[in-house]
Design a protein around this motif. Structure first.
Motif, PDB file in Angstrom:
ATOM      1  N   UNK A 156      15.910  49.522   7.701  1.00  0.00           N
ATOM      2  CA  UNK A 156      16.210  50.175   6.217  1.00  0.00           C
ATOM      3  C   UNK A 156      14.769  50.709   5.879  1.00  0.00           C
ATOM      4  N   UNK A 157      14.989  51.951   5.362  1.00  0.00           N
ATOM      5  CA  UNK A 157      13.915  52.589   4.812  1.00  0.00           C
ATOM      6  C   UNK A 157      13.826  52.886   3.220  1.00  0.00           C
ATOM      7  N   UNK A 158      12.639  53.288   2.963  1.00  0.00           N
ATOM      8  CA  UNK A 158      12.639  53.540   1.207  1.00  0.00           C
ATOM      9  C   UNK A 158      11.783  54.849   1.121  1.00  0.00           C
ATOM     10  N   UNK A 159      11.906  55.391  -0.262  1.00  0.00           N
ATOM     11  CA  UNK A 159      11.311  56.697  -0.442  1.00  0.00           C
ATOM     12  C   UNK A 159       9.661  56.404  -0.675  1.00  0.00           C
ATOM     13  N   UNK A 160       9.175  55.064  -0.768  1.00  0.00           N
ATOM     14  CA  UNK A 160       7.903  54.779  -0.907  1.00  0.00           C
ATOM     15  C   UNK A 160       7.078  54.666   0.531  1.00  0.00           C
ATOM     16  N   UNK A 161       7.867  55.086   1.507  1.00  0.00           N
ATOM     17  CA  UNK A 161       7.200  55.010   2.931  1.00  0.00           C
ATOM     18  C   UNK A 161       7.333  53.954   3.591  1.00  0.00           C
ATOM     19  N   UNK A 162       8.156  52.880   3.092  1.00  0.00           N
ATOM     20  CA  UNK A 162       8.145  51.610   4.056  1.00  0.00           C
ATOM     21  C   UNK A 162       9.702  51.887   4.860  1.00  0.00           C
TER      22      UNK A 162
ATOM     23  N   UNK B 199       7.070  61.566  -1.499  1.00  0.00           N
ATOM     24  CA  UNK B 199       7.899  61.692  -2.523  1.00  0.00           C
ATOM     25  C   UNK B 199       7.390  61.955  -3.741  1.00  0.00           C
ATOM     26  N   UNK B 200       8.038  63.246  -4.447  1.00  0.00           N
ATOM     27  CA  UNK B 200       7.357  63.335  -5.845  1.00  0.00           C
ATOM     28  C   UNK B 200       8.539  63.586  -6.969  1.00  0.00           C
ATOM     29  N   UNK B 201       9.690  63.186  -6.359  1.00  0.00           N
ATOM     30  CA  UNK B 201      10.695  63.411  -7.569  1.00  0.00           C
ATOM     31  C   UNK B 201      10.649  62.198  -8.305  1.00  0.00           C
ATOM     32  N   UNK B 202      10.223  61.212  -7.971  1.00  0.00           N
ATOM     33  CA  UNK B 202       9.856  59.969  -8.877  1.00  0.00           C
ATOM     34  C   UNK B 202       8.275  60.169  -9.234  1.00  0.00           C
ATOM     35  N   UNK B 203       7.739  60.726 -10.358  1.00  0.00           N
ATOM     36  CA  UNK B 203       6.337  61.118 -10.453  1.00  0.00           C
ATOM     37  C   UNK B 203       5.458  59.989 -10.096  1.00  0.00           C
ATOM     38  N   UNK B 204       5.765  58.623 -10.386  1.00  0.00           N
ATOM     39  CA  UNK B 204       4.645  57.676 -10.138  1.00  0.00           C
ATOM     40  C   UNK B 204       4.457  57.371  -8.517  1.00  0.00           C
ATOM     41  N   UNK B 205       5.555  57.970  -7.663  1.00  0.00           N
ATOM     42  CA  UNK B 205       5.222  57.831  -6.369  1.00  0.00           C
ATOM     43  C   UNK B 205       4.519  58.990  -5.843  1.00  0.00           C
ATOM     44  N   UNK B 206       4.049  59.957  -6.392  1.00  0.00           N
ATOM     45  CA  UNK B 206       3.338  61.073  -5.813  1.00  0.00           C
ATOM     46  C   UNK B 206       2.035  60.992  -5.793  1.00  0.00           C
TER      47      UNK B 206
ATOM     48  N   UNK C 267      13.127  57.679 -16.245  1.00  0.00           N
ATOM     49  CA  UNK C 267      13.073  58.995 -17.181  1.00  0.00           C
ATOM     50  C   UNK C 267      13.150  60.014 -16.215  1.00  0.00           C
ATOM     51  N   UNK C 268      13.254  60.055 -14.802  1.00  0.00           N
ATOM     52  CA  UNK C 268      13.411  61.256 -14.036  1.00  0.00           C
ATOM     53  C   UNK C 268      14.959  60.919 -13.192  1.00  0.00           C
ATOM     54  N   UNK C 269      15.674  59.942 -13.461  1.00  0.00           N
ATOM     55  CA  UNK C 269      16.740  59.653 -12.757  1.00  0.00           C
ATOM     56  C   UNK C 269      18.069  60.247 -12.762  1.00  0.00           C
ATOM     57  N   UNK C 270      17.940  61.579 -13.229  1.00  0.00           N
ATOM     58  CA  UNK C 270      19.262  62.204 -13.753  1.00  0.00           C
ATOM     59  C   UNK C 270      20.379  61.874 -12.532  1.00  0.00           C
ATOM     60  N   UNK C 271      19.907  62.007 -11.309  1.00  0.00           N
ATOM     61  CA  UNK C 271      20.907  61.968 -10.257  1.00  0.00           C
ATOM     62  C   UNK C 271      21.477  60.633 -10.093  1.00  0.00           C
ATOM     63  N   UNK C 272      20.886  59.598 -10.352  1.00  0.00           N
ATOM     64  CA  UNK C 272      21.452  58.313 -10.322  1.00  0.00           C
ATOM     65  C   UNK C 272      22.136  58.134 -11.395  1.00  0.00           C
ATOM     66  N   UNK C 273      21.814  58.727 -12.695  1.00  0.00           N
ATOM     67  CA  UNK C 273      22.636  58.578 -13.849  1.00  0.00           C
ATOM     68  C   UNK C 273      24.007  59.230 -13.515  1.00  0.00           C
ATOM     69  N   UNK C 274      23.807  60.369 -12.918  1.00  0.00           N
ATOM     70  CA  UNK C 274      25.203  61.125 -12.703  1.00  0.00           C
ATOM     71  C   UNK C 274      26.070  60.377 -11.810  1.00  0.00           C
TER      72      UNK C 274
END
Ligand code: GLN
Length: 301
Positions: free
Chosen positions: A252-258, A22-29, A156-163
């Motif tokens: 249950x999954x997460x975009x961190x890969x767990x 996942x790279x839409x959250x830069x810290x995860x990339x 900072x990159x959570x526009x979708x969740x803010x929406x």
């Protein structure tokens, strides 16, 4: 068991090549894609693992399981006045159904639903993030800490969740300030835990609500059943059918890969491999859980 886990690691790691971190959250990339771990803990106290099972990673949407647990534990069935519990058939961050359904999210495991659960938790706990971290530390057997850099990156990159929050608030479905709800949600997603810690937390669901780790009774038998059921039907978003077909366990999954999984009456599992398939689930994680239940015959079906 150790031999099986080694074979799973050997055969399933390569599936990661079919996924993308996942790279839409830069810290995860920045997480190395080759990481892999699988932990299997039994109710009898046996612990089996392969790979980097003690390395902490970003739990992301796996936290939605624990947010639901905290809400259900305090509020019981009344929680379902605020959101549904049906599979969405849509991606985890989709806005589509919300307008048609008057701002009520389909289930607690898509982002919209977890944001409502976060809103609810402000009414139930003075400091819901602290309550979540305490719960996780007790149920995993060691500290569960928020990674501030990941939380900030997502904010900072959570526009979708803010929406999503603002949209639901416009329907009167969110009671607290949008920024407060988002901040809590992002910090919960940014908690770091290891596969071994997460496998421990699943034992409570394998053991009908009584934790063999903390010794506490957290849920009634029926509440544990209900959390497992929602994990099975909604825990992996629009791939829940595929997971039921191939794995046959509440997951249950997460975009961190767990991905966490429960074998009722027997085991808690967690697998971690960062590259995700198109539905946002760990590609090698799905393959590993498929091979585990196929080879052991341990599924709920
Ligand atoms: N923090 C992530 C988000 O809100 C969680 C999504 C996930 O793990 N599926 O987009």
């Amino acid at each position: 068991m150790n031999e099986l886990l080694s074979r799973i690691a050997e055969q399933c790691r390569a599936e990661a090549d079919n996924g993308k971190v996942a790279n839409y959250i830069p810290a995860l990339a920045n997480v190395p894609p080759e990481k892999f771990a699988l932990a299997v803990h039994t109710l009898q106290g046996e612990r089996y693992a392969v790979g980097e099972s003690e390395e902490a990673f970003s739990i992301q949407s796996v936290s939605k399981t624990f947010l639901l647990a905290l809400a259900l534990q305090e509020m019981g069935e009344a929680l379902w006045h605020r959101l549904g519990r049906e599979p969405s058939g849509n991606p985890f961050n989709s806005l589509m159904q919300l307008e048609r359904e008057n701002g009520v999210p389909r289930n607690p495991f898509i982002n919209a639903g977890a944001l409502v659960v976060c809103d609810v938790l402000f009414d139930l706990y003075q400091d819901p993030l602290l309550a979540l971290q305490q719960w996780l530390s007790e149920e995993s057997g060691s500290m569960a800490l928020v990674d501030p850099e990941t939380a900030q990156s997502e904010l900072e990159h959570g526009d979708r969740n803010a929406a999503l929050v603002h949209f639901m608030r416009s329907y009167g479905r969110i009671n607290h300030r949008a920024e407060r709800v988002l901040d809590f949600y992002c910090r919960a997603c940014a908690i770091k835990m290891s596969t071994s810690q997460l496998a421990n937390t699943m034992l409570i669901l394998a053991n009908h609500g009584v934790s063999p780790v903390s010794g506490k009774k957290r849920f009634t038998r029926s509440e544990a059943k209900r959390i497992n059921a929602v994990m099975l039907t909604c825990g992996t978003y629009d791939a829940a059918g595929e997971f039921a077909y191939r794995v046959g366990l509440p997951c249950k999954s997460g975009v961190g890969g767990g991905i966490v999984a429960v074998i009722p009456n027997k085991m808690g599992l967690c697998v971690w491999s960062p590259p995700l398939d198109q539905t946002g689930n760990s590609a090698a994680g799905l393959a590993a859980l498929d091979m585990f239940t196929t080879e052991t015959g341990l599924s709920i079906f």
